[in-house]
Design an enzyme around this catalytic site. Structure first.
Site, mmCIF file in Angstrom:
data_model
loop_
_atom_site.group_PDB
_atom_site.id
_atom_site.type_symbol
_atom_site.label_atom_id
_atom_site.label_comp_id
_atom_site.label_asym_id
_atom_site.label_seq_id
_atom_site.Cartn_x
_atom_site.Cartn_y
_atom_site.Cartn_z
ATOM 1 N N ASN A 160 -41.987 -7.732 59.944
ATOM 2 C CA ASN A 160 -40.828 -6.815 59.932
ATOM 3 C C ASN A 160 -39.799 -6.589 59.271
ATOM 4 O O ASN A 160 -38.970 -5.697 58.721
ATOM 5 C CB ASN A 160 -40.125 -7.098 61.596
ATOM 6 C CG ASN A 160 -39.667 -8.338 61.681
ATOM 7 O OD1 ASN A 160 -39.662 -9.318 60.780
ATOM 8 N ND2 ASN A 160 -38.727 -8.696 62.815
ATOM 9 N N ALA A 185 -47.347 -12.045 56.082
ATOM 10 C CA ALA A 185 -47.814 -11.322 57.395
ATOM 11 C C ALA A 185 -48.957 -10.234 56.635
ATOM 12 O O ALA A 185 -48.868 -9.649 55.832
ATOM 13 C CB ALA A 185 -47.220 -10.492 58.198
ATOM 14 N N GLU A 390 -39.565 -9.792 74.596
ATOM 15 C CA GLU A 390 -39.023 -9.133 73.414
ATOM 16 C C GLU A 390 -39.979 -7.737 73.327
ATOM 17 O O GLU A 390 -40.859 -7.757 73.262
ATOM 18 C CB GLU A 390 -39.318 -9.851 72.119
ATOM 19 C CG GLU A 390 -38.446 -10.938 71.723
ATOM 20 C CD GLU A 390 -38.443 -11.324 70.310
ATOM 21 O OE1 GLU A 390 -39.564 -11.918 69.946
ATOM 22 O OE2 GLU A 390 -37.807 -11.018 69.256
ATOM 23 N N GLU A 467 -31.002 -20.607 58.413
ATOM 24 C CA GLU A 467 -31.307 -19.933 57.273
ATOM 25 C C GLU A 467 -30.206 -19.318 56.557
ATOM 26 O O GLU A 467 -29.578 -18.672 57.490
ATOM 27 C CB GLU A 467 -32.677 -19.058 57.219
ATOM 28 C CG GLU A 467 -33.960 -19.816 57.579
ATOM 29 C CD GLU A 467 -35.234 -19.117 57.395
ATOM 30 O OE1 GLU A 467 -36.048 -19.465 56.733
ATOM 31 O OE2 GLU A 467 -35.224 -17.800 58.126
HETATM 32 P P1 ADP Z 1 -45.881 -11.147 65.009
HETATM 33 O O1 ADP Z 1 -46.330 -11.115 66.610
HETATM 34 O O2 ADP Z 1 -44.525 -10.585 64.676
HETATM 35 O O3 ADP Z 1 -47.025 -10.544 64.301
HETATM 36 P P2 ADP Z 1 -46.693 -13.864 64.584
HETATM 37 O O4 ADP Z 1 -46.153 -15.147 64.993
HETATM 38 O O5 ADP Z 1 -48.121 -13.567 65.215
HETATM 39 O O6 ADP Z 1 -45.646 -12.686 64.940
HETATM 40 O O7 ADP Z 1 -46.989 -13.668 62.947
HETATM 41 C C1 ADP Z 1 -46.001 -14.276 62.163
HETATM 42 C C2 ADP Z 1 -46.657 -14.980 60.995
HETATM 43 O O8 ADP Z 1 -47.413 -16.207 61.488
HETATM 44 C C3 ADP Z 1 -47.536 -13.785 60.189
HETATM 45 O O9 ADP Z 1 -47.661 -14.308 58.752
HETATM 46 C C4 ADP Z 1 -48.919 -14.425 60.886
HETATM 47 O O10 ADP Z 1 -50.011 -14.075 59.926
HETATM 48 C C5 ADP Z 1 -48.680 -15.964 61.152
HETATM 49 N N1 ADP Z 1 -49.547 -16.692 62.120
HETATM 50 C C6 ADP Z 1 -50.163 -15.860 63.158
HETATM 51 N N2 ADP Z 1 -51.050 -16.932 63.568
HETATM 52 C C7 ADP Z 1 -50.904 -17.906 63.038
HETATM 53 C C8 ADP Z 1 -51.355 -19.433 63.246
HETATM 54 N N3 ADP Z 1 -52.220 -19.648 64.083
HETATM 55 N N4 ADP Z 1 -51.252 -20.231 62.186
HETATM 56 C C9 ADP Z 1 -50.276 -19.859 61.202
HETATM 57 N N5 ADP Z 1 -49.791 -18.842 61.042
HETATM 58 C C10 ADP Z 1 -49.876 -17.684 62.025
#
Ligand code: ADP
Length: 487
Positions: A160, A185, A390, A467
Site C-alpha cells: 500500500n 510485496a 479492516e 518506526e
Molecule cells: P496484505 O493483506 O496487505 O497483502 P500481507 O500480510 O499478506 O498483507 O502481506 C504483507 C507482506 O507479507 C507482503 O510482502 C507479503 O508478500 C508478505 N507475506 C505474505 N505471506 C507471508 C508469509 N507466510 N511469510 C512471510 N511473508 C509473507
C-alpha cells in the site's frame, strides 16, 4: 492541474532482477506486475526462490562485520545522498507507484516526499547514537553502556505504501549499521527495485542491502527467519501473517518489529467543529483509497451532530472523481486487485443486509479495473462484519453514540490498537478521551498522524515496536554493557 500530469504514464526504466551482494542478477523464473487500473502487465520481475534467499542472507551476513565498523558519518552521508536521489527522481517514483498500485499521482508524489524523509531523518540519527556511563551502587565498577547494531535484518513490506514502508525500515537499519535482506510485496516490486538501485548509486557497499522479490513469500522468508543468520525481522503487513512470523521468529529467538493491522475508530463529539471533522474524515478515510492500516474504519458520531456530519461527508465523497490514477483530476484510484474489491463488496453487502443504509456509493465503478465508489453507510449496526474487519477501501460506516462511556467502549471493542481519531473542541474531553482510547497513536482534530519524526506503531494486536521518531532506530540496536573495575 499541472501540465506534468498530462503525460505521466510511461514506465520509467527500472531494474527487474534480484539484487544480491551488490549485483543485479537474473532469476530462474519471473512474475508479472499488473496495473490495477487497466489490468495491463507493466513488467516481468525476477521471482526469487529459497536458493536466492540463501544467497541473499549469506551476503548480508558476510557484510555485517565490516558494515558495523563504518563511521556513523559515512552511513549518514549514504542516506543523505539517497534522500537527494529519491527527491530528484520524484516523478519516476510517483509514476511507478501510481502504475503498480493505483494511487492518484498527486498522492504518489506525497508519498515520495514522505518516504524520502525517512532517509533524511535517519541520516541525521546515524550520528546521534548515544550510550551512557554510571557507577555500580557499591562504587566498585564503572558501567559503560554502548549501542551495537543487532545484525542482519529481514525487512518485509506491504503494497500500500511501496516506497515509504521500505525507507522506514532501510533508513534506521542503515543508520544503525545493520545489513539487510528485503522482500517487497509481489504487487509492487518495481518501486522497491528502483529504491534499491538508488541506494546502490548512493554508495551502499556490496552485501549491505539484498533485495529479493518473490511470489513465494513463505519459502523466501522461512529461509531467512529460520536459517539462523538473521538477527531481526521488521514486518509491516496483516496481523495474520505477523502472527505466523512471530511463531517462526521464536525458533531462532529473533528480535521482532511488527506493524500489523488497524481498525481505527474516528470519534466526533457533540462539541466538535463538524466541518473540520469532515475534512479530517476525508483524509483519514480516503488517503490511499482507504487502503491504509491507519484508515478510519469505524465512525462514531454523537447523536446531536450525526445527521450534519453524515450529510456533509456524503456530499464531499460523492463529488470525488474515481478513475485511473494517472489521469488528471482523479481523486480516487482503483483498489489493489480483484480480491481487495471483492472484500469491500462483500462487507458492504453484509452491512446492508443487517440494516445499514447507503447514503452514497455502495457499488463498484466501471467494468475494468478494481474501482469502488466512495461510500457512506448510515445506521450501521454494531454486529456488521465491517466493524470488526479492516475494510481497506473507500467505505465510511457511521455509527451513533449518546455518551462518552459508550463511545469509548465501542472504540476499544477491537483486538487492534493502532490509531484513533478524536474530534472535540473541549480540551478536558480531549485529554480524557485520548487517555482512555487504546491506541498507539491518536489524531486530535486531525485525520493524519503519519510523520517520519513521530513514533509510528500500535498496541494490542496492531503490533510490537515503533518506526520513525527518536525511538525508531532503537529497534535496530542492542545495548552492550562493559563492566570496568574502578582503579
Ligand atoms: P496484505 O493483506 O496487505 O497483502 P500481507 O500480510 O499478506 O498483507 O502481506 C504483507 C507482506 O507479507 C507482503 O510482502 C507479503 O508478500 C508478505 N507475506 C505474505 N505471506 C507471508 C508469509 N507466510 N511469510 C512471510 N511473508 C509473507
Amino acid at each position: 492541474m499541472t501540465t506534468t500530469e498530462l503525460q505521466p504514464a510511461t514506465l520509467p526504466a527500472v531494474p527487474t532482477g534480484l539484487f544480491i551482494d551488490g549485483r543485479w542478477r537474473d532469476g530462474a523464473r519471473t512474475f508479472d506486475v499488473e496495473n490495477p487500473a487497466t489490468g495491463v502487465v507493466l513488467a516481468s520481475v525476477a521471482d526469487g526462490t529459497a536458493d536466492d534467499a540463501r544467497r541473499a542472507i549469506d551476503a548480508a551476513a558476510a557484510a555485517q562485520d565490516q558494515w558495523a565498523r563504518t563511521a556513523p558519518r559515512e552511513r549518514s552521508e549514504i542516506l543523505r545522498r539517497a534522500y537527494e536521489l529519491v527527491i530528484a527522481r520524484t516523478e519516476d517514483f510517483a509514476t511507478l507507484m501510481t502504475l503498480e498500485m493505483g494511487k492518484p499521482l498527486a498522492e504518489a508524489r506525497g508519498e515520495v516526499a514522505y518516504g524520502a524523509e525517512f532517509l533524511r531523518w535517519f541520516s541525521e540519527e546515524a550520528v546521534r547514537i548515544a550510550g551512557d556511563t554510571t557507577v555500580t551502587g557499591d562504587g566498585r565498577n564503572r558501567i559503560l553502556v554502548g549501542r551495537a547494531p543487532v545484525g542482519p535484518c529481514v525487512l518485509i513490506t506491504p503494497w500500500n505504501f511501496p516506497l515509504a514502508m521500505g525507507t522506514r525500515k532501510i533508513g534506521p537499519a542503515v543508520a544503525a549499521g545493520c545489513t539487510m535482506v528485503f522482500k517487497p510485496a509481489p504487487q509492487t516490486p518495481l518501486t522497491a527495485l528502483l529504491l534499491t538501485e538508488v541506494l546502490r548509486e548512493a554508495g551502499l557497499p556490496d552485501g549491505v542491502l539484498n533485495t529479493v522479490a518473490t511470489t513465494d513469500a513463505a519459502a523466501v522468508v522461512t529461509e531467512w527467519v529460520e536459517g539462523g543468520k538473521a538477527r531481526k525481522i521488521s514486518f509491516t503487513g496483516s496481523t495474520n501473517v505477523g502472527k505466523i512470523l512471530l511463531g517462526q521468529a521464536a525458533k531462532t529467538v529473533m528480535r521482532t518489529s511488527m506493524e500489523l493491522g488497524g481498525n481505527a475508530p474516528f470519534l466526533v463529539c457533540a462539541d466538535a467543529d463538524v466541518d473540520k471533522a469532515v475534512d479530517g474524515a476525508m483524509v483519514a478515510k480516503l488517503r490511499n483509497m482507504g487502503e491504509a492500516c491507519t484508515a478510519a474504519n469505524r465512525f462514531y458520531v454523537h447523536r446531536d451532530v450525526v445527521d450534519e456530519f453524515t450529510t456533509k461527508l456524503a456530499e464531499r465523497m460523492s463529488a470525488l472523481t474515481v478513475g485511473d490514477g494517472t489521469a488528471p483530476g482523479t481523486d480516487v484510484g482503483p483498489l489493489i486487485d480483484a480480491a481487495g474489491l471483492g472484500k469491500v463488496e462483500r462487507l458492504v453487502a453484509d452491512a446492508v443486509a443487517k440494516g445499514a443504509r447507503i447514503v452514497t456509493g455502495g457499488e463498484r465503478a466501471g467494468e475494468t479495473g478494481y474501482f469502488y465508489r466512495p461510500t457512506v453507510l448510515a445506521d450501521v449496526p454494531a454486529d456488521a462484519e465491517l466493524a470488526a474487519t479492516e475494510i481497506f477501501g473507500p467505505v465510511a460506516p457511521v455509527h451513533v453514540f449518546d455518551d462518552e462511556d459508550e463511545a469509548i467502549a465501542a472504540a476499544n471493542d477491537t483486538d487492534a490498537g493502532l490509531v484513533a481519531y478524536l474530534f472535540t473542541q473541549d480540551i478536558d474531553r480531549a485529554w480524557r478521551l485520548s487517555d482512555r482510547i487504546e491506541a498507539g497513536m491518536v489524531g486530535l482534530n486531525t485525520g493524519l498522524v503519519s510523520n517520519p519524526a513521530a513514533p509510528f506503531g500500535g498496541v494490542k494486536q496492531s503490533g510490537l515496536g515503533r518506526e520513525g521518531g527518536r525511538v525508531g532506530i532503537d529497534e535496530f540496536l542492542e545495548y552492550k554493557y562493559l563492566a570496568i573495575p574502578k582503579g
